[in-house]
Design a protein around this motif. Structure first.
Motif, PDB file in Angstrom:
ATOM      1  N   ASP A   1       1.152   5.860   2.126  1.00  0.00           N
ATOM      2  CA  ASP A   1       1.382   6.984   1.123  1.00  0.00           C
ATOM      3  C   ASP A   1       1.857   6.294  -0.126  1.00  0.00           C
ATOM      4  OD1 ASP A   1       0.781   9.194  -0.130  1.00  0.00           O
ATOM      5  OD2 ASP A   1       2.605  10.351   0.418  1.00  0.00           O
ATOM      6  N   LEU A   2       1.113   5.830  -1.169  1.00  0.00           N
ATOM      7  CA  LEU A   2       1.637   5.397  -2.209  1.00  0.00           C
ATOM      8  C   LEU A   2       1.702   6.510  -3.496  1.00  0.00           C
ATOM      9  CD1 LEU A   2      -0.651   2.163  -2.629  1.00  0.00           C
ATOM     10  CD2 LEU A   2       1.768   2.235  -2.059  1.00  0.00           C
ATOM     11  N   ILE A   3       2.937   6.549  -3.810  1.00  0.00           N
ATOM     12  CA  ILE A   3       3.254   7.840  -4.745  1.00  0.00           C
ATOM     13  C   ILE A   3       3.774   7.341  -5.920  1.00  0.00           C
ATOM     14  CG2 ILE A   3       4.540   9.868  -5.346  1.00  0.00           C
ATOM     15  CD1 ILE A   3       5.197  10.030  -2.065  1.00  0.00           C
ATOM     16  N   ASP A   4       2.997   7.211  -7.045  1.00  0.00           N
ATOM     17  CA  ASP A   4       3.411   6.704  -8.400  1.00  0.00           C
ATOM     18  C   ASP A   4       3.805   5.396  -8.281  1.00  0.00           C
ATOM     19  OD1 ASP A   4       3.715   6.648 -11.126  1.00  0.00           O
ATOM     20  OD2 ASP A   4       5.503   7.739 -11.228  1.00  0.00           O
ATOM     21  N   PRO A   5       2.812   4.460  -7.750  1.00  0.00           N
ATOM     22  CA  PRO A   5       3.419   3.090  -7.192  1.00  0.00           C
ATOM     23  C   PRO A   5       3.422   1.942  -8.457  1.00  0.00           C
ATOM     24  CG  PRO A   5       0.973   3.402  -6.856  1.00  0.00           C
ATOM     25  CD  PRO A   5       1.488   4.782  -7.191  1.00  0.00           C
ATOM     26  N   THR A   6       4.370   1.142  -8.346  1.00  0.00           N
ATOM     27  CA  THR A   6       4.617   0.334  -9.321  1.00  0.00           C
ATOM     28  C   THR A   6       3.585  -0.896  -8.941  1.00  0.00           C
ATOM     29  OG1 THR A   6       6.075  -0.789  -8.167  1.00  0.00           O
ATOM     30  CG2 THR A   6       7.102   0.838  -9.460  1.00  0.00           C
ATOM     31  N   LEU A   7       3.359  -1.901 -10.091  1.00  0.00           N
ATOM     32  CA  LEU A   7       2.325  -2.850  -9.802  1.00  0.00           C
ATOM     33  C   LEU A   7       2.925  -3.800  -8.471  1.00  0.00           C
ATOM     34  CD1 LEU A   7      -0.029  -4.675 -10.905  1.00  0.00           C
ATOM     35  CD2 LEU A   7       1.485  -5.739 -12.281  1.00  0.00           C
ATOM     36  N   ASP A   8       4.158  -4.087  -8.246  1.00  0.00           N
ATOM     37  CA  ASP A   8       4.448  -4.880  -7.393  1.00  0.00           C
ATOM     38  C   ASP A   8       4.325  -4.052  -5.815  1.00  0.00           C
ATOM     39  OD1 ASP A   8       5.601  -6.719  -8.816  1.00  0.00           O
ATOM     40  OD2 ASP A   8       7.597  -5.933  -8.904  1.00  0.00           O
ATOM     41  N   GLU A   9       4.338  -2.841  -5.961  1.00  0.00           N
ATOM     42  CA  GLU A   9       4.203  -1.985  -4.776  1.00  0.00           C
ATOM     43  C   GLU A   9       2.700  -2.214  -4.312  1.00  0.00           C
ATOM     44  OE1 GLU A   9       7.804   1.164  -4.969  1.00  0.00           O
ATOM     45  OE2 GLU A   9       5.835   1.664  -5.692  1.00  0.00           O
ATOM     46  N   ASP A  10       1.784  -1.771  -5.609  1.00  0.00           N
ATOM     47  CA  ASP A  10       0.303  -2.233  -5.280  1.00  0.00           C
ATOM     48  C   ASP A  10       0.044  -3.418  -4.613  1.00  0.00           C
ATOM     49  OD1 ASP A  10      -0.463   0.296  -6.126  1.00  0.00           O
ATOM     50  OD2 ASP A  10      -0.974  -0.213  -8.268  1.00  0.00           O
ATOM     51  N   ARG A  11       0.596  -4.392  -5.327  1.00  0.00           N
ATOM     52  CA  ARG A  11       0.508  -5.833  -4.757  1.00  0.00           C
ATOM     53  C   ARG A  11       0.950  -6.033  -3.355  1.00  0.00           C
ATOM     54  NH1 ARG A  11       2.116  -9.235 -10.268  1.00  0.00           N
ATOM     55  NH2 ARG A  11       0.049  -8.802 -11.455  1.00  0.00           N
ATOM     56  N   ALA A  12       2.021  -5.312  -2.833  1.00  0.00           N
ATOM     57  CA  ALA A  12       2.470  -5.440  -1.499  1.00  0.00           C
ATOM     58  C   ALA A  12       1.424  -5.006  -0.410  1.00  0.00           C
ATOM     59  CB  ALA A  12       3.884  -4.722  -1.685  1.00  0.00           C
ATOM     60  N   VAL A  13       0.913  -3.763  -0.783  1.00  0.00           N
ATOM     61  CA  VAL A  13      -0.079  -3.115   0.049  1.00  0.00           C
ATOM     62  C   VAL A  13      -1.302  -4.003   0.024  1.00  0.00           C
ATOM     63  CG1 VAL A  13      -1.180  -1.255   0.416  1.00  0.00           C
ATOM     64  CG2 VAL A  13       0.888  -0.880  -0.436  1.00  0.00           C
ATOM     65  N   GLU A  14      -1.544  -4.547  -1.257  1.00  0.00           N
ATOM     66  CA  GLU A  14      -2.910  -5.453  -1.003  1.00  0.00           C
ATOM     67  C   GLU A  14      -2.827  -6.620  -0.274  1.00  0.00           C
ATOM     68  OE1 GLU A  14      -4.617  -4.294  -5.447  1.00  0.00           O
ATOM     69  OE2 GLU A  14      -3.403  -6.126  -5.306  1.00  0.00           O
ATOM     70  N   ARG A  15      -1.490  -7.077  -0.179  1.00  0.00           N
ATOM     71  CA  ARG A  15      -1.284  -8.145   0.623  1.00  0.00           C
ATOM     72  C   ARG A  15      -1.255  -7.975   2.114  1.00  0.00           C
ATOM     73  NH1 ARG A  15       2.859  -9.506  -3.234  1.00  0.00           N
ATOM     74  NH2 ARG A  15       4.136  -8.511  -1.664  1.00  0.00           N
ATOM     75  N   ALA A  16      -0.910  -6.677   2.350  1.00  0.00           N
ATOM     76  CA  ALA A  16      -0.826  -6.345   3.821  1.00  0.00           C
ATOM     77  C   ALA A  16      -2.242  -6.353   4.304  1.00  0.00           C
ATOM     78  CB  ALA A  16       0.109  -5.085   4.005  1.00  0.00           C
ATOM     79  N   LEU A  17      -3.071  -5.362   3.681  1.00  0.00           N
ATOM     80  CA  LEU A  17      -4.272  -5.043   4.041  1.00  0.00           C
ATOM     81  C   LEU A  17      -5.291  -5.886   3.480  1.00  0.00           C
ATOM     82  CD1 LEU A  17      -3.884  -1.094   3.376  1.00  0.00           C
ATOM     83  CD2 LEU A  17      -3.750  -2.418   5.500  1.00  0.00           C
ATOM     84  N   GLY A  18      -5.285  -6.719   2.926  1.00  0.00           N
ATOM     85  CA  GLY A  18      -6.450  -7.567   2.370  1.00  0.00           C
ATOM     86  C   GLY A  18      -7.375  -6.822   1.509  1.00  0.00           C
ATOM     87  N   LEU A  19      -6.888  -5.904   0.645  1.00  0.00           N
ATOM     88  CA  LEU A  19      -7.704  -4.931   0.006  1.00  0.00           C
ATOM     89  C   LEU A  19      -7.167  -4.880  -1.147  1.00  0.00           C
ATOM     90  CD1 LEU A  19      -8.478  -2.102   2.661  1.00  0.00           C
ATOM     91  CD2 LEU A  19     -10.075  -4.250   2.034  1.00  0.00           C
ATOM     92  N   SER A  20      -8.222  -4.383  -2.275  1.00  0.00           N
ATOM     93  CA  SER A  20      -7.550  -4.138  -3.730  1.00  0.00           C
ATOM     94  C   SER A  20      -7.382  -2.483  -3.883  1.00  0.00           C
ATOM     95  CB  SER A  20      -8.722  -4.357  -4.602  1.00  0.00           C
ATOM     96  OG  SER A  20      -9.879  -3.474  -4.549  1.00  0.00           O
ATOM     97  N   ILE A  21      -6.172  -2.233  -4.464  1.00  0.00           N
ATOM     98  CA  ILE A  21      -5.889  -0.884  -4.720  1.00  0.00           C
ATOM     99  C   ILE A  21      -6.280  -0.551  -6.373  1.00  0.00           C
ATOM    100  CG2 ILE A  21      -3.767   0.653  -4.828  1.00  0.00           C
ATOM    101  CD1 ILE A  21      -4.253  -0.261  -2.235  1.00  0.00           C
ATOM    102  N   PRO A  22      -7.031   0.513  -6.380  1.00  0.00           N
ATOM    103  CA  PRO A  22      -7.353   1.131  -7.711  1.00  0.00           C
ATOM    104  C   PRO A  22      -6.319   1.383  -8.726  1.00  0.00           C
ATOM    105  CG  PRO A  22      -7.776   2.675  -6.085  1.00  0.00           C
ATOM    106  CD  PRO A  22      -7.285   1.615  -5.320  1.00  0.00           C
ATOM    107  N   THR A  23      -6.289   1.190  -9.873  1.00  0.00           N
ATOM    108  CA  THR A  23      -5.314   1.506 -10.714  1.00  0.00           C
ATOM    109  C   THR A  23      -5.447   3.088 -11.008  1.00  0.00           C
ATOM    110  OG1 THR A  23      -6.598   1.035 -12.603  1.00  0.00           O
ATOM    111  CG2 THR A  23      -5.323  -0.888 -11.431  1.00  0.00           C
ATOM    112  N   ARG A  24      -4.475   3.497 -11.835  1.00  0.00           N
ATOM    113  CA  ARG A  24      -4.632   4.969 -12.131  1.00  0.00           C
ATOM    114  C   ARG A  24      -5.679   5.032 -13.187  1.00  0.00           C
ATOM    115  NH1 ARG A  24       0.705   8.415 -14.237  1.00  0.00           N
ATOM    116  NH2 ARG A  24      -0.392  10.380 -14.225  1.00  0.00           N
TER     117      ARG A  24
END
Length: 319
Positions: free
Chosen positions: A32-55
């Motif tokens: 659950d990403l709540i108001d994520p920062t850019l670094d948090e987005d990238r951390a999840v992207e690295r973990a899953l190998g997927l892109s996270i959409p921006t706001r």
């Protein structure tokens, strides 16, 4: 902020490690990403190998930008109601990402269904065994909350209708029209949210993760609930439009009655005014001309003659 729900846990755990050092636990069911920062987005992207959409991407209105598949994951963005206890609930987008592993949600606000869902998970830890289960049960909480907000709006509209069509004096229509206008805005936002959810259910219905069996039936039940609520919401919208037309009609009738009273008074006072204008100052014997208290009494009479109509208008509810 990143929150995780792991298999066998009874609560969501916030990630306290730095995003650059974070490694996703293998038993994660929900990120659950709540108001994520850019670094948090990238951390999840690295973990899953997927892109996270921006706001900004989440706020796009095109269906192709809100519902799509990419990299083995299904991306679903829907407008979710929040501040449902206020007269005018608001909506904001939430993105759900169905992956081969955990469910990922991206949001920039805290809607009540998420809180209710987390509380339910704490009471029933075995409720969800996969990311798909998480998605379906979270959607059920969202639909239930939309139903509650729609029910409150419906009751408010019914109360306004009872006031409009009640016997006796009909006053305060301006306040009623304001209430109906707010109900109309709430109704439109509820419809926008439910329509988006219905599109989400239709799109995910052909997803390979919704295999035959319980997930498929659960999804169909959610789709039926969304369709039913949309029908109810449209009926409420028709009621709002009818009551608004009725309120405006009663306002016109009331104003016509007021103008009719004024017209009658004008017609009644016209002959005395005409006679007074022609003959009022054409007599020699007028005792009041030498009356010492005449001028103050005239001032008092003018003040009283102005105050009495105002008091009468207020008693009638015209002002």
């Amino acid at each position: 902020m990143i929150r995780l729900y792991r298999s066998g846990c009874t609560a969501c755990e916030p990630v306290v490690a730095a995003p650059a050092d974070w490694v996703m636990p293998p038993d994660t069911l929900w990120i659950d990403l709540i108001d994520p920062t850019l670094d948090e987005d990238r951390a999840v992207e690295r973990a899953l190998g997927l892109s996270i959409p921006t706001r900004e991407e989440m706020s796009e209105l095109e269906a192709s930008s809100r519902l799509y598949r990419e990299g083995g994951a299904t991306y679903l963005t829907a407008d979710i109601l929040h501040n449902g206890d206020s007269e005018m609930p608001t909506i904001d987008p939430v993105t759900f990402v169905l992956t081969p592993g955990p469910l990922v949600t991206i949001r920039y606000f805290d809607p009540r269904p998420f809180t209710l869902f987390v509380d339910k998970l704490e009471r029933e830890p075995a409720l969800c065994a996969s990311g798909v289960d998480m998605f379906l049960n979270l959607m059920e909480a969202i639909i239930d909350r939309a139903s509650d907000v729609l029910g409150k709006t419906s009751h408010k509209v019914e109360a306004v209708g009872n006031h409009i069509f009640s016997e006796g004096k009909r006053v305060g229509f301006e306040h009623l029209v304001t209430k109906l206008g707010r109900a109309h805005i709430a109704n439109a936002r509820i419809e926008q949210s439910l329509s988006g959810l219905a599109r989400v259910f239709a799109f995910v219905g052909v997803d390979d993760r919704m295999e035959h069996g319980e997930p498929r039936e659960h999804l169909r039940s959610l789709a039926r609930d969304a369709t039913s609520l949309l029908g109810h919401n449209q009926a409420v919208a028709q009621g709002i439009n009818f009551q608004l037309s009725a309120a405006l009609g009663f306002i016109n009738i009331e104003q016509s009655s007021i103008f009719k009273v004024f017209s009658i008074f004008s017609a009644v006072l016209m002959p005395p005014t005409l006679i007074g204008a022609i003959y009022g100052m054409n007599f020699d014997l007028m005792p009041e001309l030498r009356w010492a208290a005449g001028y103050p009494m005239a001032l008092v009479a003018m003040a009283v003659s102005a105050a009495l109509p105002l008091l009468w208008f207020r008693r009638k509810g015209w002002i």
